[in-house]
Design a protein around this motif. Structure first.
Motif, mmCIF file in Angstrom:
data_model
loop_
_atom_site.group_PDB
_atom_site.id
_atom_site.type_symbol
_atom_site.label_atom_id
_atom_site.label_comp_id
_atom_site.label_asym_id
_atom_site.label_seq_id
_atom_site.Cartn_x
_atom_site.Cartn_y
_atom_site.Cartn_z
ATOM 1 N N LEU A 24 22.296 29.959 -70.960
ATOM 2 C CA LEU A 24 21.806 31.118 -71.691
ATOM 3 C C LEU A 24 22.180 32.389 -70.917
ATOM 4 C CD1 LEU A 24 19.600 28.657 -72.140
ATOM 5 C CD2 LEU A 24 18.458 30.434 -73.415
ATOM 6 N N PRO A 25 23.460 32.729 -70.856
ATOM 7 C CA PRO A 25 23.864 33.899 -70.070
ATOM 8 C C PRO A 25 23.257 35.201 -70.575
ATOM 9 C CG PRO A 25 25.702 33.098 -71.376
ATOM 10 C CD PRO A 25 24.587 32.100 -71.512
ATOM 11 N N ASP A 26 22.936 35.269 -71.864
ATOM 12 C CA ASP A 26 22.286 36.454 -72.422
ATOM 13 C C ASP A 26 20.768 36.353 -72.328
ATOM 14 O OD1 ASP A 26 24.725 37.649 -73.144
ATOM 15 O OD2 ASP A 26 24.764 36.540 -75.034
ATOM 16 N N GLY A 27 20.288 35.225 -71.791
ATOM 17 C CA GLY A 27 18.848 35.020 -71.661
ATOM 18 C C GLY A 27 18.211 34.405 -72.885
ATOM 19 N N VAL A 28 19.000 34.209 -73.939
ATOM 20 C CA VAL A 28 18.460 33.709 -75.201
ATOM 21 C C VAL A 28 19.558 32.971 -75.955
ATOM 22 C CG1 VAL A 28 18.968 35.846 -76.449
ATOM 23 C CG2 VAL A 28 17.124 34.390 -77.245
ATOM 24 N N ALA A 29 19.160 31.940 -76.730
ATOM 25 C CA ALA A 29 20.127 31.185 -77.529
ATOM 26 C C ALA A 29 19.380 30.381 -78.588
ATOM 27 C CB ALA A 29 20.932 30.237 -76.651
ATOM 28 N N PRO A 30 20.075 30.029 -79.657
ATOM 29 C CA PRO A 30 19.460 29.128 -80.633
ATOM 30 C C PRO A 30 19.185 27.765 -79.998
ATOM 31 C CG PRO A 30 21.435 30.161 -81.543
ATOM 32 C CD PRO A 30 21.403 30.469 -80.081
ATOM 33 N N ARG A 31 18.074 27.182 -80.349
ATOM 34 C CA ARG A 31 17.702 25.878 -79.784
ATOM 35 C C ARG A 31 18.797 24.853 -80.011
ATOM 36 N NH1 ARG A 31 12.211 23.109 -79.245
ATOM 37 N NH2 ARG A 31 12.785 20.969 -78.803
ATOM 38 N N GLY A 32 19.366 24.824 -81.199
ATOM 39 C CA GLY A 32 20.416 23.859 -81.520
ATOM 40 C C GLY A 32 21.625 23.982 -80.613
ATOM 41 N N GLU A 33 21.956 25.195 -80.229
ATOM 42 C CA GLU A 33 23.088 25.408 -79.329
ATOM 43 C C GLU A 33 22.784 24.850 -77.934
ATOM 44 O OE1 GLU A 33 24.971 29.329 -77.403
ATOM 45 O OE2 GLU A 33 24.987 29.287 -79.598
ATOM 46 N N VAL A 34 21.581 25.067 -77.464
ATOM 47 C CA VAL A 34 21.196 24.553 -76.147
ATOM 48 C C VAL A 34 21.188 23.026 -76.174
ATOM 49 C CG1 VAL A 34 19.437 24.560 -74.336
ATOM 50 C CG2 VAL A 34 19.828 26.626 -75.686
ATOM 51 N N VAL A 35 20.661 22.438 -77.244
ATOM 52 C CA VAL A 35 20.635 20.977 -77.380
ATOM 53 C C VAL A 35 22.058 20.433 -77.435
ATOM 54 C CG1 VAL A 35 20.046 19.075 -78.953
ATOM 55 C CG2 VAL A 35 18.365 20.855 -78.450
ATOM 56 N N ARG A 36 22.943 21.107 -78.127
ATOM 57 C CA ARG A 36 24.326 20.649 -78.263
ATOM 58 C C ARG A 36 25.014 20.537 -76.895
ATOM 59 N NH1 ARG A 36 26.365 23.908 -82.319
ATOM 60 N NH2 ARG A 36 26.683 25.552 -80.789
ATOM 61 N N PHE A 37 24.698 21.451 -75.981
ATOM 62 C CA PHE A 37 25.336 21.445 -74.671
ATOM 63 C C PHE A 37 24.587 20.615 -73.627
ATOM 64 C CE2 PHE A 37 27.130 25.360 -76.498
ATOM 65 C CZ PHE A 37 28.458 24.996 -76.442
ATOM 66 N N THR A 38 23.357 20.215 -73.946
ATOM 67 C CA THR A 38 22.570 19.403 -73.014
ATOM 68 C C THR A 38 22.043 18.195 -73.767
ATOM 69 O OG1 THR A 38 20.537 20.661 -73.392
ATOM 70 C CG2 THR A 38 21.945 21.380 -71.578
ATOM 71 N N SER A 39 20.765 18.179 -74.058
ATOM 72 C CA SER A 39 20.143 17.120 -74.852
ATOM 73 C C SER A 39 18.774 17.599 -75.302
ATOM 74 C CB SER A 39 20.000 15.827 -74.043
ATOM 75 O OG SER A 39 19.062 16.003 -73.009
#
Length: 67
Positions: A8-23
């Motif tokens: 989250l380089p901007d400090g914020v992101a959609p949950r789905g995007e974070v899940v896509r890159f992690t779990s």
């Protein structure tokens, strides 16, 4: 392994995007520890940056679909 600030380089992101890159289990763990906080429906922020105006504005834009 990713650090949250890298994800989250901007400090914020959609949950789905974070899940896509992690779990989903990683996201659940970060939420339960308080490292991530929901700031809009489906939008997560780094806890230490959640109060910043820029992060809140970006979260609102992400939630509304403007970004």
């Amino acid at each position: 392994m990713h650090t949250l600030s890298q994800l989250l380089p901007d400090g914020v992101a959609p949950r789905g995007e974070v899940v896509r890159f992690t779990s989903s289990s990683s996201v659940a763990r970060w939420l339960s520890r308080g490292d991530l906080v929901p700031v809009q429906p489906g939008v997560l922020a780094l806890a230490e940056r959640a109060g910043e105006w820029e992060v809140r504005a970006r979260a609102a834009a992400l939630w509304s679909g403007a970004c």
